[in-house]
Design an enzyme around this catalytic site. Structure first.
Site, mmCIF file in Angstrom:
data_model
loop_
_atom_site.group_PDB
_atom_site.id
_atom_site.type_symbol
_atom_site.label_atom_id
_atom_site.label_comp_id
_atom_site.label_asym_id
_atom_site.label_seq_id
_atom_site.Cartn_x
_atom_site.Cartn_y
_atom_site.Cartn_z
ATOM 1 N N SER A 179 1.978 20.816 -10.029
ATOM 2 C CA SER A 179 2.466 19.723 -10.851
ATOM 3 C C SER A 179 3.955 19.508 -10.614
ATOM 4 C CB SER A 179 2.224 20.037 -12.332
ATOM 5 O OG SER A 179 2.840 19.079 -13.161
ATOM 6 N N HIS B 147 4.341 10.295 -13.570
ATOM 7 C CA HIS B 147 4.235 11.535 -14.357
ATOM 8 C C HIS B 147 5.636 12.011 -14.738
ATOM 9 C CE1 HIS B 147 3.418 15.796 -15.179
ATOM 10 N NE2 HIS B 147 2.116 15.582 -15.090
ATOM 11 N N ASP C 298 -4.806 8.587 -11.814
ATOM 12 C CA ASP C 298 -5.656 9.757 -12.042
ATOM 13 C C ASP C 298 -6.096 9.932 -13.487
ATOM 14 O OD1 ASP C 298 -3.172 10.497 -13.039
ATOM 15 O OD2 ASP C 298 -3.223 12.517 -12.196
ATOM 16 N N ASN C 299 -5.420 9.295 -14.423
ATOM 17 C CA ASN C 299 -5.810 9.345 -15.842
ATOM 18 C C ASN C 299 -4.901 8.406 -16.620
ATOM 19 O OD1 ASN C 299 -4.429 12.472 -15.355
ATOM 20 N ND2 ASN C 299 -3.347 11.072 -16.716
#
Length: 528
Positions: free
Chosen positions: A155, A214, A266-267
């Site tokens: 991450s 992110h 991705d989400n």
């Protein structure tokens, strides 16, 4: 071991053949570019309704291709990536959750990835950006079918500003343990174009997995503070620029009409980070949840001459469907004797009328089966209070973001996409039908603290730790956690003192400084 997988797959094709598929002429197979952003919500693009964020190149991509209004990922990044790579529910392949930094687990090398499938059809393959299905060397992209890798294995962070180190790799060599986050999008774009340039004379597959938007969001200097929509808007503007650069390169080099390009996330968005949090509008929910806003994300496909421009599809498709769809586009055989949950939606891309691709779509939060969709109906299952996180299976975020409910909740997503009007009492026969399907899924794929009969094991890098439960609370796991916390706190102190000494040169550093000042006393107590 990755080479053995490819060899065995090739052996099957050579021995048994691919009779339904004619061998195309040289270079006739289309190139495939899959652009995956990180935590970008449904409402974070102009073409999907944002009035704040400007995304002209991606909007134009939709005008020249097809946009889907019901594309589903999973509520967290690693499961979505595992689903894309394998064409399976992540629960099936032992990847239902995110593993913390240092965990010796990842996508098993026994799984056949989309890159390995495409290599059997002669494709050159690259993964550029965020991997996040295994940090250890054993799970490297180069061992999972990718000829080239540039990016990070884990991450990029979990707070508003940079915290722990994020090693950057080229293939299997670490370039630095603490790269400049503000250069990620720019460098990933440059690497992507270089890969295309070096392989433009043969079919290629590029998996471009951006770390943006992110947290922590660090736009480059050229985009920082320019969007008028905060750091999130700056990051999306830079992603828009990146997508445009790639599309321009394809057109300038005569690759445009032979390249399928897909853009998605991705989400859903990670809420609670002020100017760094995206939007799931018009849906309820966010990352970690199985409400529509947590799993329904933008999806745009462009392929001039093959996909009609300006089209829209309401058919529900999933990130698992990309592997069989890419295989179909490439004329590649699917792996034999392996159950794949995804379905080929190539006919929809070609403009064919398809009402339903999946009879059922299951919504999992980790190993926890929370909902099911059948047609326009979505059934949320009762959620018990007091559930505890399970390491590597159902982390605390899933628990914390799931409100307890005593009864089933049934919604008509066509009439009520925001999931506000519970029709369970009005349509009990639908509840019974869908509940029976849930029982079947639970037996095969599992549920909270229950392993399904058709699930496959996660990959492990240390022989004595074959499952996450073998590792949790061991000295190895505790030492890893302590090392990460020490490194994290050490960097906080370094960054605080650096900003205090050099001053705050731009609005992002001013925001970062205010973030650290709130924790000044704790930060300054940390030992070097």
């Amino acid at each position: 071991m990755g080479h053995l997988k490819i060899c065995s797959f090739l052996f099957f094709i050579i021995i048994y053949g691919c009779a339904p598929i004619e061998t195309p002429v040289e270079h006739s197979r289309p190139n495939i570019i899959f652009i995956l952003t990180d935590d970008q919500g449904y409402g974070d693009l102009g073409v999907y309704g944002s009035t704040k964020i400007k995304s002209p190149r991606i909007d134009q991509m939709a005008a020249e291709g097809i946009m889907f209004t019901s594309f589903y990922a999973h509520p967290l990044c690693s499961p979505s990536r595992a689903a894309f790579l394998t064409g399976c529910y992540p629960q099936r392949v032992g990847m239902p959750d995110v593993f913390p930094a240092g965990a010796p687990f990842g996508l098993s090398l026994n799984e056949t990835t989309v890159a390995e499938v495409l290599k059997t059809a002669g494709y050159k393959t690259a993964c550029i950006g965020k991997w996040h299905v295994g940090e250890y060397d054993e799970f490297s992209p180069t061992k999972q079918g990718f000829d080239y890798f540039y990016g990070i294995r884990g991450s990029s962070g979990n707070r508003q500003y940079e915290t722990f180190s994020v090693p950057l790799y080229r293939n299997d060599s670490m370039l630095t343990s603490r790269p400049d986050h503000s250069q990620f999008t720019k460098n990933f774009t440059s690497e992507a174009i270089n890969f295309i340039d070096q392989n433009k004379d043969e079919p290629f597959f590029l998996y471009l997995a951006h770390t943006a938007p992110h947290v922590p969001i660090y736009p480059s200097e050229e985009f920082r503070g320019k969007s008028g929509a905060g750091l999130l808007g700056d990051a999306v503007s830079e992603l828009d620029w990146s997508t445009g650069k790639i599309l321009d390169y394809l057109k300038e080099n005569g690759l445009d009409e032979n390249t399928l390009v897909i853009f998605t996330s991705d989400n859903g968005p990670w809420a609670g980070y002020e100017g760094q949090s995206g939007s799931a509008e018009p849906f309820r929910g966010k990352k970690f949840t199985t409400l529509e806003g947590g799993v329904r994300v933008p999806f745009i496909a462009r392929w001039p001459g093959k996909i009609d421009g300006g089209t829209k599809s309401n058919v529900a498709i999933t990130i698992m469907d990309l592997l069989p769809t890419f295989a179909g586009v490439a004329g590649a055989a699917l792996p034999p004797d392996v159950h794949i949950d995804g379905k080929d939606f190539g006919e929809i891309l070609k403009g064919k009328s398809v009402e339903v691709l999946h009879d059922e779509i299951y919504y999992y939060a980790g190993t926890w089966l929370q909902a099911i969709r059948m047609g326009d109906w979505k059934l949320h299952l009762p959620i018990k209070e007091g559930l505890k996180p399970i390491f590597g299976e159902c982390n605390y975020n899933f628990i914390n973001h799931s409100a307890a409910t005593e009864r089933e909740q049934l919604y008509d997503l066509k009439a009520d996409p925001n999931e506000e009007h519970n029709l369970a009492g009005d349509r009990p026969e639908i509840v019974v039908l869908m509940s029976n399907k849930v029982l079947q899924a639970r037996k095969k794929l599992g549920d909270y603290n229950f392993q399904g009969s058709e699930t496959r094991p996660v990959g492990y890098a240390i022989e004595r730790f074959k499952t996450p439960q073998d590792w949790v609370k061991t000295a190895s796991q505790q030492n890893s956690s302590r090392a990460i916390i020490k490194e994290l706190w050490g960097f906080e102190k370094f960054r605080y003192l650096q900003l205090e000494t050099t001053g705050r040169k731009n609005y992002q550093e001013q925001l970062e400084w205010s973030f650290y000042v709130q924790k000044k006393d704790r930060i300054l107590k940390q030992k070097n």
